[in-house]
Design a protein around this motif. Structure first.
Motif, PDB file in Angstrom:
ATOM      1  N   HIS A   7       0.830  -1.201   0.000  1.00  0.00           N
ATOM      2  CA  HIS A   7       0.000   0.000   0.000  1.00  0.00           C
ATOM      3  C   HIS A   7       0.870   1.258   0.000  1.00  0.00           C
ATOM      4  O   HIS A   7       0.609   2.214  -0.747  1.00  0.00           O
ATOM      5  CB  HIS A   7      -0.925  -0.007   1.215  1.00  0.00           C
ATOM      6  CG  HIS A   7      -1.981  -1.060   1.155  1.00  0.00           C
ATOM      7  ND1 HIS A   7      -2.962  -1.211   2.116  1.00  0.00           N
ATOM      8  CD2 HIS A   7      -2.218  -2.042   0.243  1.00  0.00           C
ATOM      9  CE1 HIS A   7      -3.743  -2.220   1.805  1.00  0.00           C
ATOM     10  NE2 HIS A   7      -3.304  -2.751   0.676  1.00  0.00           N
ATOM     11  N   ARG A   8       1.901   1.262   0.825  1.00  0.00           N
ATOM     12  CA  ARG A   8       2.774   2.432   0.864  1.00  0.00           C
ATOM     13  C   ARG A   8       3.538   2.575  -0.455  1.00  0.00           C
ATOM     14  O   ARG A   8       3.748   3.692  -0.944  1.00  0.00           O
ATOM     15  CB  ARG A   8       3.751   2.328   2.038  1.00  0.00           C
ATOM     16  CG  ARG A   8       4.635   3.556   2.204  1.00  0.00           C
ATOM     17  CD  ARG A   8       5.394   3.527   3.505  1.00  0.00           C
ATOM     18  NE  ARG A   8       4.515   3.687   4.663  1.00  0.00           N
ATOM     19  CZ  ARG A   8       4.081   4.857   5.100  1.00  0.00           C
ATOM     20  NH1 ARG A   8       4.442   5.977   4.477  1.00  0.00           N
ATOM     21  NH2 ARG A   8       3.300   4.932   6.153  1.00  0.00           N
ATOM     22  N   GLN A   9       3.958   1.440  -1.039  1.00  0.00           N
ATOM     23  CA  GLN A   9       4.656   1.505  -2.329  1.00  0.00           C
ATOM     24  C   GLN A   9       3.738   2.068  -3.414  1.00  0.00           C
ATOM     25  O   GLN A   9       4.154   2.890  -4.231  1.00  0.00           O
ATOM     26  CB  GLN A   9       5.145   0.102  -2.713  1.00  0.00           C
ATOM     27  CG  GLN A   9       6.237  -0.435  -1.799  1.00  0.00           C
ATOM     28  CD  GLN A   9       6.449  -1.926  -1.981  1.00  0.00           C
ATOM     29  OE1 GLN A   9       5.799  -2.564  -2.821  1.00  0.00           O
ATOM     30  NE2 GLN A   9       7.361  -2.500  -1.198  1.00  0.00           N
ATOM     31  N   ALA A  10       2.474   1.625  -3.397  1.00  0.00           N
ATOM     32  CA  ALA A  10       1.518   2.121  -4.382  1.00  0.00           C
ATOM     33  C   ALA A  10       1.249   3.609  -4.172  1.00  0.00           C
ATOM     34  O   ALA A  10       1.141   4.374  -5.136  1.00  0.00           O
ATOM     35  CB  ALA A  10       0.211   1.329  -4.293  1.00  0.00           C
ATOM     36  N   TRP A  11       1.143   4.012  -2.903  1.00  0.00           N
ATOM     37  CA  TRP A  11       0.918   5.425  -2.610  1.00  0.00           C
ATOM     38  C   TRP A  11       2.077   6.279  -3.117  1.00  0.00           C
ATOM     39  O   TRP A  11       1.870   7.337  -3.706  1.00  0.00           O
ATOM     40  CB  TRP A  11       0.723   5.613  -1.103  1.00  0.00           C
ATOM     41  CG  TRP A  11       0.514   7.037  -0.714  1.00  0.00           C
ATOM     42  CD1 TRP A  11       1.416   7.903  -0.178  1.00  0.00           C
ATOM     43  CD2 TRP A  11      -0.693   7.788  -0.869  1.00  0.00           C
ATOM     44  NE1 TRP A  11       0.854   9.134   0.022  1.00  0.00           N
ATOM     45  CE2 TRP A  11      -0.437   9.098  -0.389  1.00  0.00           C
ATOM     46  CE3 TRP A  11      -1.971   7.478  -1.353  1.00  0.00           C
ATOM     47  CZ2 TRP A  11      -1.418  10.090  -0.394  1.00  0.00           C
ATOM     48  CZ3 TRP A  11      -2.931   8.471  -1.351  1.00  0.00           C
ATOM     49  CH2 TRP A  11      -2.661   9.755  -0.878  1.00  0.00           C
ATOM     50  N   ASN A  12       3.298   5.807  -2.895  1.00  0.00           N
ATOM     51  CA  ASN A  12       4.469   6.536  -3.382  1.00  0.00           C
ATOM     52  C   ASN A  12       4.461   6.641  -4.905  1.00  0.00           C
ATOM     53  O   ASN A  12       4.844   7.668  -5.480  1.00  0.00           O
ATOM     54  CB  ASN A  12       5.753   5.848  -2.912  1.00  0.00           C
ATOM     55  CG  ASN A  12       5.949   5.958  -1.405  1.00  0.00           C
ATOM     56  OD1 ASN A  12       5.373   6.835  -0.759  1.00  0.00           O
ATOM     57  ND2 ASN A  12       6.749   5.070  -0.842  1.00  0.00           N
ATOM     58  N   ARG A  13       4.021   5.566  -5.571  1.00  0.00           N
ATOM     59  CA  ARG A  13       3.960   5.581  -7.026  1.00  0.00           C
ATOM     60  C   ARG A  13       2.953   6.615  -7.531  1.00  0.00           C
ATOM     61  O   ARG A  13       3.236   7.368  -8.467  1.00  0.00           O
ATOM     62  CB  ARG A  13       3.584   4.187  -7.538  1.00  0.00           C
ATOM     63  CG  ARG A  13       3.626   4.017  -9.049  1.00  0.00           C
ATOM     64  CD  ARG A  13       5.034   3.809  -9.554  1.00  0.00           C
ATOM     65  NE  ARG A  13       5.665   2.660  -8.953  1.00  0.00           N
ATOM     66  CZ  ARG A  13       5.498   1.399  -9.366  1.00  0.00           C
ATOM     67  NH1 ARG A  13       4.715   1.149 -10.408  1.00  0.00           N
ATOM     68  NH2 ARG A  13       6.119   0.394  -8.784  1.00  0.00           N
ATOM     69  N   VAL A  14       1.779   6.645  -6.908  1.00  0.00           N
ATOM     70  CA  VAL A  14       0.750   7.595  -7.325  1.00  0.00           C
ATOM     71  C   VAL A  14       1.219   9.029  -7.058  1.00  0.00           C
ATOM     72  O   VAL A  14       1.014   9.925  -7.884  1.00  0.00           O
ATOM     73  CB  VAL A  14      -0.581   7.310  -6.598  1.00  0.00           C
ATOM     74  CG1 VAL A  14      -1.587   8.430  -6.852  1.00  0.00           C
ATOM     75  CG2 VAL A  14      -1.156   5.982  -7.051  1.00  0.00           C
ATOM     76  N   GLU A  15       1.856   9.246  -5.925  1.00  0.00           N
ATOM     77  CA  GLU A  15       2.378  10.580  -5.634  1.00  0.00           C
ATOM     78  C   GLU A  15       3.426  11.002  -6.663  1.00  0.00           C
ATOM     79  O   GLU A  15       3.468  12.163  -7.081  1.00  0.00           O
ATOM     80  CB  GLU A  15       2.987  10.601  -4.221  1.00  0.00           C
ATOM     81  CG  GLU A  15       1.984  10.796  -3.109  1.00  0.00           C
ATOM     82  CD  GLU A  15       2.656  11.157  -1.801  1.00  0.00           C
ATOM     83  OE1 GLU A  15       3.703  10.555  -1.502  1.00  0.00           O
ATOM     84  OE2 GLU A  15       2.137  12.027  -1.089  1.00  0.00           O
ATOM     85  N   ALA A  16       4.264  10.047  -7.070  1.00  0.00           N
ATOM     86  CA  ALA A  16       5.304  10.362  -8.056  1.00  0.00           C
ATOM     87  C   ALA A  16       4.681  10.735  -9.393  1.00  0.00           C
ATOM     88  O   ALA A  16       5.102  11.693 -10.047  1.00  0.00           O
ATOM     89  CB  ALA A  16       6.248   9.167  -8.225  1.00  0.00           C
TER      90      ALA A  16
END
Length: 307
Positions: free
Chosen positions: A45-54
């Protein structure tokens, strides 16, 4: 060795995009608490959140490079650009290299940004079209393609330089598209020859140029040059392939669910009107277009079909 980028499922990425959309509004304490609980529930979930933020941060910065492209095309001379790069210690060139673009593409005579298609008259009386995210130099009867795709129409022979070797355009209408591993060559009208060795393509044939060697790989795909008229033409084209082509003209994230990726699509779709394209897809195929954010689009099976 660099750490490989984690493989994230589209479902988790969709959840992250949904939460991103919620937090862009006016979320209350309950929404913040629920988002925090989701974020901490799994490392993915945190990895996906970081991807969306990027992706979001890249999208937010888009106006600046687009303006830079316009300045380079409309007012800034090539020598001024190179002088500025030297003044700042080559930082602009290093930044371009870091994005995987040759520095020549940023100093090219002609270039296009994402979604832009440009027609350029040639001194010889012919025409050059540049597709989205393309860059080329024009020097008399020589055209050098640095990235992207071009279409040339000329009544006199031209030399085309690509990253994979030179070509001799002997016919009237030729297209070239640059890939990381090769250059795709389309002889729409008349022959195209490699300067080194390999096949000579006659009208209606398509080839691949690798290390100076041109190989005939089959007929030109129907509608392959329709982009010069602002159209993506689909002739029983799989939906996944169509959306992959459309993504070249859009900023952001465009996904096609594997359940509908092979659905055949027929039609002519205006590149400059993606909203009309998505509406047409929902009418023509058993799909729905999910858009939690303006720059995040996912084409999925309709719920009634999936059920």
């Amino acid at each position: 060795m660099p750490t490989p980028r984690p493989q994230l499922s589209h479902q988790v990425l969709e959840q992250a995009a949904q939460w991103f959309a919620v937090l862009q509004g006016q979320p209350g304490p309950q929404e913040h608490a629920a988002w925090r609980a989701w974020l901490e529930a799994a490392p993915e979930h945190r990895q996906a959140w970081n991807r969306v933020e990027a992706i979001s941060s890249q999208f937010a910065r888009l106006p600046q490079p687009a303006a830079a492209h316009r300045a380079l095309r409309e007012g800034t001379k090539r020598r001024q650009f190179l002088s500025m790069a030297a003044l700042f210690g080559g930082g602009a060139l290093l930044a371009a290299a870091g994005r995987g673009l040759p520095w020549q593409a940023w100093a090219a005579d002609r270039s296009t940004s994402v979604g832009e298609i440009r027609q350029v008259p040639l001194a010889s009386g012919g025409q050059l079209w540049l597709n989205t995210q393309s860059a080329a130099d024009i020097r008399g009867t020589q055209v050098r393609l640095y990235r992207g795709e071009l279409l040339l129409e000329s009544s006199i022979p031209l030399r085309i330089e690509t990253a994979n070797g030179p070509l001799a355009m002997l016919g009237r209408r030729v297209g070239v598209r640059q890939y990381p591993s090769h250059s795709e060559v389309m002889a729409y009208e008349g022959p195209v020859s490699p300067a080194a060795r390999g096949a000579t393509l006659v009208g209606g044939r398509r080839g691949e140029l690798r290390q100076g060697v041109l190989t005939d790989v089959g007929p030109v795909r129907p509608g392959a040059q329709a982009w010069s008229r602002g159209i993506i033409q689909a002739d029983s084209l799989p939906l996944g392939d169509f959306l992959g082509e459309l993504s070249r003209y859009l900023n952001g994230y465009l996904h096609c669910d594997s359940e509908v990726a092979r659905l055949p699509l027929v039609g002519a779709f205006p590149i400059a009107q993606p909203d009309r394209i998505f509406q047409a897809l929902e009418k023509a195929l058993p799909v729905r277009v999910h858009r939690p954010l303006p720059w995040w689009v996912s084409v999925q099976p309709r719920e009634d079909v999936r059920a």
